[in-house]
Design an enzyme around this catalytic site. Structure first.
Site, PDB file in Angstrom:
ATOM      1  N   TYR A  64       0.825  -1.225   0.000  1.00  0.00           N
ATOM      2  CA  TYR A  64       0.000   0.000   0.000  1.00  0.00           C
ATOM      3  C   TYR A  64       0.853   1.267   0.000  1.00  0.00           C
ATOM      4  O   TYR A  64       0.534   2.241   0.681  1.00  0.00           O
ATOM      5  CB  TYR A  64      -0.961  -0.004   1.198  1.00  0.00           C
ATOM      6  CG  TYR A  64      -1.701  -1.300   1.369  1.00  0.00           C
ATOM      7  CD1 TYR A  64      -2.753  -1.644   0.528  1.00  0.00           C
ATOM      8  CD2 TYR A  64      -1.339  -2.217   2.356  1.00  0.00           C
ATOM      9  CE1 TYR A  64      -3.423  -2.851   0.663  1.00  0.00           C
ATOM     10  CE2 TYR A  64      -2.000  -3.427   2.504  1.00  0.00           C
ATOM     11  CZ  TYR A  64      -3.049  -3.741   1.656  1.00  0.00           C
ATOM     12  OH  TYR A  64      -3.708  -4.939   1.784  1.00  0.00           O
ATOM     13  N   HIS A  65       1.923   1.261  -0.802  1.00  0.00           N
ATOM     14  CA  HIS A  65       2.832   2.407  -0.856  1.00  0.00           C
ATOM     15  C   HIS A  65       2.781   3.085  -2.221  1.00  0.00           C
ATOM     16  O   HIS A  65       3.810   3.406  -2.805  1.00  0.00           O
ATOM     17  CB  HIS A  65       4.264   1.962  -0.540  1.00  0.00           C
ATOM     18  CG  HIS A  65       4.450   1.456   0.851  1.00  0.00           C
ATOM     19  ND1 HIS A  65       5.575   0.756   1.253  1.00  0.00           N
ATOM     20  CD2 HIS A  65       3.662   1.552   1.946  1.00  0.00           C
ATOM     21  CE1 HIS A  65       5.455   0.434   2.529  1.00  0.00           C
ATOM     22  NE2 HIS A  65       4.305   0.917   2.971  1.00  0.00           N
ATOM     23  N   MET A  66       1.567   3.306  -2.738  1.00  0.00           N
ATOM     24  CA  MET A  66       1.449   3.942  -4.053  1.00  0.00           C
ATOM     25  C   MET A  66       2.091   5.337  -4.004  1.00  0.00           C
ATOM     26  O   MET A  66       1.872   6.096  -3.055  1.00  0.00           O
ATOM     27  CB  MET A  66      -0.014   4.075  -4.458  1.00  0.00           C
ATOM     28  CG  MET A  66      -0.737   2.752  -4.612  1.00  0.00           C
ATOM     29  SD  MET A  66      -1.344   2.150  -3.031  1.00  0.00           S
ATOM     30  CE  MET A  66      -1.478   0.395  -3.378  1.00  0.00           C
TER      31      MET A  66
END
Length: 637
Positions: free
Chosen positions: A556-558
């Site tokens: 979840y590190h866009m």
């Protein structure tokens, strides 16, 4: 905290975790819990910031997005009492459930989540429903800092020196380190003494976990056995192993809303509008200046005007979406959708990066020490959490230790590892195959075939995360309707080097499980052949190359979708002061601006970006006001 609130918190938490029915609880505790939560809502002991009902017609600054960056920005900008600042956030308040560290995965696909899913691509996420990855994003004041696992990782010195070398002066490691320290209130006394890298007294509390299983120490010993140091991974050296540190305060989540917004709610120059879905930034097509923001609140379209700047802090998905909806983006794409082009900026929505790991690397053990939910979480542990603020419920889904290691593709003489081990005293199977499976979007068929036989068993897990992906995804608008979710193309593992690095990370994880330190617990790799890869000889490079495309787990590190760069970079969207090229009075300040993703979990770097961005805004407008005063003085003389 009152006795009623304590009991209510304990019972409500246990009920959520265990699915306890009313019939299983005696009527007296139920009545007490009901009274407690009735009073909880009336008294609001969590001190939620009040929503501004009557907004001004205009503001000096409007910040779009109340997440990890936006929360910091409104705090710092309202330090100047002459400036009026409005924060627009599409979601609502945190809840008592979001405070409980163990519950973070229960928030995925809840009303606090945008519930994004990527477009199907055959390069990754093949074990997920429809072949689509689930991209959880916080739709709540505090943003992803309300839903994440609270890991505090700054990244590597070379990440930021790299940003500077790309043509972004002022973004080298020595430039950004003071901004990491500015936010921090380090509660580990040993680390706090190292004032070169840590500080105390900031808004953001950073602490060690109040709860560890015996596996935690074993993880560090296994790291030493593999030849790595135990070190402060946020200090001088990143390569090595350490206990995770968390953005946690007294056993509860310290979101950016709690850290930065709640303390300023009484500032008269701060206004907050929640449940406010921004639809576009208003930009004058003649002078190319942002002059207002359009948004939907309570079913009505509203507009506020801006005297100085609009700041997009909506995250790496929503910020580029709003830029495109406002006429800033690739000309062919915008014209295809009938959107008037203000600025042809082909980099908007491009350069999408994310950290991925391989899920399902599970090691059963022989001792009842791991984090099995139906054993570790009950009324007793809920009461312990509510009264003493410790115990298993303070665990961040079993995350205990971290290791930064180098595969054969990294330079072992350099402190720039290419894999992060996220070491957990739990795994996908530890909650009985319910919430973790659902959060990750795994199909029932995949889960049952691979994991059913070890569901609820004592295990530990290793998630090898690739730190510097070379693959790049992109974002497109689905339509010009601002309520339509954008099209998300992850492009995971489209670069062959990414496949190779992740494969070596998996092999290193299996070797980690074979160390004497882990063998003491009876560790053995759960080697069930993976569907879609059974036709390949087991444990060959070709087999692992197939495996990494199945249970591909986003962390979840866009980031990177409105990259920062010099004016001669045609794909740069913002300049080194984070001002949007070709549009006056508009900045992007969030994970979107990263030219390359940092080597580690990105919440701390996003907070740093906001701290630095706030100082840039202050410098710009303070200098402007001084120039005006000087001009007036000259004219008068």
């Amino acid at each position: 905290m009152s006795v009623a609130t304590i009991i209510g918190t304990a019972i409500k938490t246990a009920t959520v975790l265990l699915g306890v029915g009313i019939g299983k609880i005696t009527i007296i505790p139920v009545l007490i819990a009901a009274l407690a939560y009735f009073n909880y809502d009336l008294m609001d002991p969590e001190n939620h910031p009040r929503v501004t009902k009557q907004l001004r017609k205009d503001y000096d600054f409007v910040v779009i997005g109340g997440g990890s960056a936006g929360s910091v920005l409104v705090n710092r900008l309202t330090e100047n009492s002459d400036w009026n600042v409005l924060l627009l956030e599409a979601g609502g308040h945190e809840t008592e459930i979001t405070d409980v560290p163990i519950l973070s995965l229960y928030l995925h696909k809840s009303k606090l989540d945008w519930k994004y899913r990527t477009q199907p691509q055959d390069t990754a996420c093949q074990a997920m429903n429809d072949g689509r990855c689930c991209w959880t994003r916080g739709k709540v004041l505090g943003g992803c800092s309300v839903l994440n696992t609270m890991l505090y990782i700054r990244g590597n010195r070379r990440d930021f020196d790299g940003w500077e070398s790309f043509g972004n002066p002022g973004w080298g490691y020595e430039d950004v380190l003071p901004y990491f320290k500015k936010s921090q209130d380090q509660r580990n006394p040993y680390l706090a003494r190292n004032t070169k890298y840590h500080s105390t007294g900031g808004y953001l509390t950073v602490q060690d976990s109040p709860y560890l299983t015996p596996l935690g120490v074993a993880f560090l010993q296994a790291g030493e056995e593999m030849g790595y140091d135990i070190c402060d991974i946020n200090g001088e050296q990143q390569t090595g192993f350490a206990f995770f540190q968390f953005t946690m305060r007294r056993g509860t989540r310290c979101s950016t809303a709690k850290a930065f917004v709640r303390p300023i709610q009484l500032r008269k120059n701060f206004h907050l509008s929640l449940w406010s879905h921004v639809t576009r930034v208003l930009i004058n097509p003649q002078n190319k200046r942002a002059y207002g923001v359009e948004f939907i609140r309570e079913g009505r379209k509203e507009v506020v005007f801006v005297k100085k700047e609009v700041i997009l802090s909506a995250g790496a998905i929503n910020s580029p979406q709003l830029l495109m909806l406002s006429g800033v983006g690739s000309r062919p794409h915008l014209e295809e959708l009938g959107i008037s082009v203000i600025k042809d900026s082909p980099g908007v929505g491009q350069n999408l990066q994310d950290h991925i790991a391989v899920g399902g690397l599970i090691f059963p053990i022989d001792y009842k020490v791991s984090f099995v939910m139906n054993r570790m979480v009950n009324i007793n542990t809920a009461l312990r959490y509510a009264i003493t603020e410790d115990g298993p419920l303070t665990s961040s889904v079993g995350l205990e230790a971290v290791g930064f290691i180098s595969t054969k593709y990294a330079n072992h003489t350099d402190d720039w590892p290419d894999i992060e081990f996220m070491l957990t005293s739990s795994s996908t199977t530890s909650d009985g195959g319910t919430h973790v499976k659902n959060a990750h979007g795994l199909t029932d068929e995949f889960y049952n075939e691979v994991f059913r036989q070890i569901t609820n068993h004592d295990v530990f897990g290793i998630f090898p995360m690739m730190l510097r992906p070379k693959s790049r995804g992109y974002i497109r608008l689905r339509s010009k309707n601002p309520l339509h979710y954008p099209l998300l193309y992850h492009n995971y593992l489209t670069h062959p080097d990414d496949v190779a690095v992740l494969r070596e990370g998996v092999k290193a994880a299996i070797a980690f499980g074979e160390t004497n330190s882990m063998k003491r617990f009876g560790s053995r790799f759960h080697n069930k052949p993976i569907p879609n890869c059974k036709h390949i000889p087991l444990y060959t490079d070709e087999y692992w190359n197939c495996v990494v495309r199945q249970y591909t787990m986003t962390i979840y590190h866009m980031s990177g979708t409105a990259k920062m760069g010099p004016s001669n970079d045609p794909m740069a969207v913002v300049n080194p002061e984070l001002r949007v090229y070709g549009v006056e009075g508009l900045r992007v300040i969030d994970a979107s601006i990263m030219p390359t993703i940092t080597s580690g979990n990105i919440n701390a770097p996003v907070i740093m970006i906001a701290e630095k961005g706030a100082d840039m805004i202050k410098a710009r407008w303070i200098q402007s006001s001084r120039s005006k005063r000087d001009n007036v003085t000259v004219a008068a003389s």
